[in-house]
Design a protein around this motif. Structure first.
Motif, PDB file in Angstrom:
ATOM      1  N   SER A 289       0.839  -1.199   0.000  1.00  0.00           N
ATOM      2  CA  SER A 289       0.000   0.000   0.000  1.00  0.00           C
ATOM      3  C   SER A 289       0.871   1.245   0.000  1.00  0.00           C
ATOM      4  O   SER A 289       1.966   1.263   0.579  1.00  0.00           O
ATOM      5  N   GLN A 290       0.377   2.279  -0.695  1.00  0.00           N
ATOM      6  CA  GLN A 290       0.979   3.604  -0.635  1.00  0.00           C
ATOM      7  C   GLN A 290       0.082   4.577   0.127  1.00  0.00           C
ATOM      8  O   GLN A 290       0.407   5.749   0.271  1.00  0.00           O
ATOM      9  N   ASN A 291      -1.044   4.066   0.570  1.00  0.00           N
ATOM     10  CA  ASN A 291      -2.025   4.883   1.270  1.00  0.00           C
ATOM     11  C   ASN A 291      -1.531   5.218   2.676  1.00  0.00           C
ATOM     12  O   ASN A 291      -1.061   4.340   3.408  1.00  0.00           O
ATOM     13  N   ARG A 462      -8.850   4.284  -1.348  1.00  0.00           N
ATOM     14  CA  ARG A 462      -7.385   4.359  -1.494  1.00  0.00           C
ATOM     15  C   ARG A 462      -6.997   3.953  -2.913  1.00  0.00           C
ATOM     16  O   ARG A 462      -6.242   3.010  -3.127  1.00  0.00           O
ATOM     17  N   ASP A 465      -3.554   3.029  -4.379  1.00  0.00           N
ATOM     18  CA  ASP A 465      -2.983   1.680  -4.294  1.00  0.00           C
ATOM     19  C   ASP A 465      -3.289   0.838  -5.523  1.00  0.00           C
ATOM     20  O   ASP A 465      -2.716  -0.252  -5.682  1.00  0.00           O
ATOM     21  N   SER A 580       7.066  -0.207   2.629  1.00  0.00           N
ATOM     22  CA  SER A 580       5.729   0.102   2.102  1.00  0.00           C
ATOM     23  C   SER A 580       5.508  -0.518   0.731  1.00  0.00           C
ATOM     24  O   SER A 580       4.388  -0.808   0.341  1.00  0.00           O
TER      25      SER A 580
END
Length: 603
Positions: A289-291, A462, A465, A580
């Motif tokens: 995830s980049q959230n 999100r 992602d 991440s």
């Protein structure tokens, strides 16, 4: 064991040979010869004893007595011999004298060999030279034992060859044996299947004529095994690509051949995919995830993982609640103990109690003898995940509350409490606080469960992602399905961004697996998305949100840039960025260099 059983060392295994020896020596010695095995059965003989082959002597016979004395025996006067009086053949026996000699193998009597005289001349010759004939019988026994050893060694070698053949054929890799001249001498069953050819058609063929990418000069000059060597085999329809390992076979210091193990590239890709997935599947690094919300959740979960506090994970179906629960377990001090997951909504209400707490023998009709432990007992020392806790009936909520209060359980039909050492993680896609208002969930249980609550946001909240997850799942199914999909067209990507993903990450993965199966091209267009996605988009007005065609490399590069922008370029920041993205720090550096992003890192 049967009398004619399959013992490796017995006289019957060389019966024909012993009969030939008896015939030869009887003619020279002018005595009758009889050989009896350990079961007192005549297995070879001359004269009248030839007619007795197959007859079994009684326990009163001299041959029987030899089993215990283990010494040779001189029979000089049968009429006065006590053993002869008890023999079952005394009425028909005309023996005047005899010399009986035990046959011993490894201190065990396996039979006897005897010389018998039937006239006065034979008797006189036998008794006058007993010592000479005893030495002769000793040498004869050694000759017989040598033959038994030879036969036993042959049988043992034959058995080992059968075991070796079974072992080689059970190996999943293809095995090709080559002699020192480069000729193929053996293929196992897997090699036949991989090459799609019968083994006998390749026997005697030069290995370099069968496979390209390998030569005898290469084999003869190698100093260590070739590992992961690309080789090719061309059959009547296709050229097949394999990854091979070549190992020398030595006899002493001399190379006498080679073993080539082969595995299809497709199989290697599938294996690599499985290894990658299993290594990352149940860790926080495996949750991509980049959230910022997800990143914060992972940070907090890592901190609480080392405690034993109860955790409640909420979120829609498909958001990965169980993955987060397993990741907590893997980061905890209990990681080497069991992780047990139970879906409270998938088990009938009348069985759920016994599944959770176990039951005693006779607790109900059909109960197992000795009873059965429940999930809490099985998870002892580890972690239990109570998934869909909102579906648990009220009467069981009371029992669960007791577990949370004093960590004791009681089996169904039991009378004593059992102490359990378990960390409890609960998860649900329902709103428990609303359920409390309608008396569907106990408030006291809710507060016990939600000591440390986490809410996993749905995928539609999100969308940043989406690209990262698409990239990951394309790579995964390229490996599994042996495909070479590079990305989605701009129309397909636009459709995926507009779709609300009610099934969340699980639905996204299923959609990509579907596309990878049905799409014949390297880029997936909108026609190869699942029907439900296409139909949903058709019902809403066209959107201006368009995406240019992106390859997997583009998606990965964008993900790296976003991670670097978010976390910065310091040492700890790079560690966080790598985590991440679900990769190691060294992999992050390598990819940054490959993609020309060095200017985003402070040296």
């Amino acid at each position: 064991m049967k009398k004619d059983g399959a013992r490796l060392f017995n006289l019957k295994s060389v019966q024909t040979y012993i009969q030939r020896v008896a015939d030869a020596f009887a003619a020279v010695l002018d005595f009758e010869v009889a050989i009896v095995d350990e079961y007192l059965e005549v297995i070879a003989g001359t004269g009248k004893y030839k007619d007795q082959i197959g007859i079994i002597y009684g326990s009163g016979s001299i041959s029987y007595q030899l089993k215990f004395t283990k010494k040779s025996f001189i029979l000089s006067n049968p009429m006065q011999c006590q053993l002869c009086q008890n023999c079952n053949l005394k009425e028909t026996c005309k023996v005047l004298a005899g010399l009986l000699y035990p046959i011993k193998f490894r201190d065990k009597i396996i039979g006897s060999i005897s010389l018998y005289a039937f006239n006065e001349t034979q008797k006189e010759n036998l008794l006058n030279d007993v010592e000479k004939f005893e030495t002769f019988l000793q040498h004869l026994v050694e000759l017989i034992l040598g033959k038994i050893n030879e036969m036993a060694l042959y049988k043992q070698t034959e058995r080992m060859a059968e075991q070796f053949d079974t072992l080689i054929n059970s190996v999943r890799e293809g095995i090709v044996a080559v002699d020192c001249h480069g000729k193929i001498t053996h293929l196992n069953r897997s090699a036949e299947e991989l090459l799609k050819v019968q083994a006998n058609l390749l026997y005697g063929s030069l290995v370099e004529k069968v496979f390209s990418g390998i030569t005898m000069s290469m084999l003869l000059t190698m100093t260590k095994p070739y590992i992961e060597q690309d080789i090719y085999y061309k059959n009547s329809h296709h050229t097949l690509h394999f990854m091979s390992t070549v190992t020398e076979v030595k006899y002493g210091k001399e190379v006498c051949g080679f073993v080539i193990s082969i595995r299809s590239i497709g199989e290697m890709r599938k294996l690599a995919g499985r290894v990658i997935r299993e290594e990352r599947k149940y860790t926080f690094d495996g949750i991509l995830s980049q959230n910022t919300t997800i990143t914060d959740i992972k940070k907090k979960m890592r901190r609480v993982a080392t405690t034993d506090s109860t955790v409640l994970i909420t979120g829609e179906s498909g958001t990965g609640k169980e993955l987060f629960a397993r990741a907590i377990h893997q980061e905890s001090l209990r990681k080497n103990a069991p992780f047990i997951a139970l879906n409270c909504g998938s088990i009938p209400e009348n069985l759920l109690e016994s599944e959770l707490f176990g039951y005693e023998e006779g607790a109900f009709t059909g109960a197992r003898r000795n009873g059965k432990p429940g999930k809490f007992e099985l998870a002892n020392g580890g972690t239990i995940l109570l998934d869909e806790i909102g579906d648990m009936p009220l009467h069981l909520q009371v029992k669960l509350l007791r577990v949370l209060q004093d960590f004791t359980i009681e089996r169904v039909g039991g009378t004593k409490s059992l102490v359990v050492d378990v960390r409890i993680i609960a998860s649900t896609n329902r709103n428990l606080e609303e359920m409390i208002q309608t008396n569907q969930f106990r408030s006291d249980l809710f507060y016990r469960l939600s000591v440390i609550p986490f809410h996993i946001p749905p995928l539609r909240e999100r969308k940043e992602d989406l690209e990262l997850l698409i990239h990951f799942f394309i790579e995964k199914y390229n490996l599994i399905l042996e495909k070479y999909i590079q990305g989605y067209t701009k129309d397909a990507l636009a459709t995926m961004y507009e779709y609300p993903w009610p099934g969340n990450v699980r639905e996204l993965e299923n959609a990509i697996e579907y596309s990878a199966n049905v799409c014949p091209d390297v880029f997936v267009d909108g026609n190869y998305l699942p029907e439900r996605i296409i139909e949903h988009i058709a019902t809403i007005p066209p959107t201006q949100h368009q995406k240019h065609i992106q390859s997997i490399a583009d998606l990965e590069k964008n993900a790296l840039i976003e991670a670097l922008n978010r976390f910065g370029s310091g040492s700890l920041a790079k560690e966080s960025a790598a985590r991440s993205l679900g990769m190691s720090r060294s992999t992050l550096y390598r990819k940054i260099k490959e993609m020309g992003l060095e200017n985003r890192i402070n040296a």
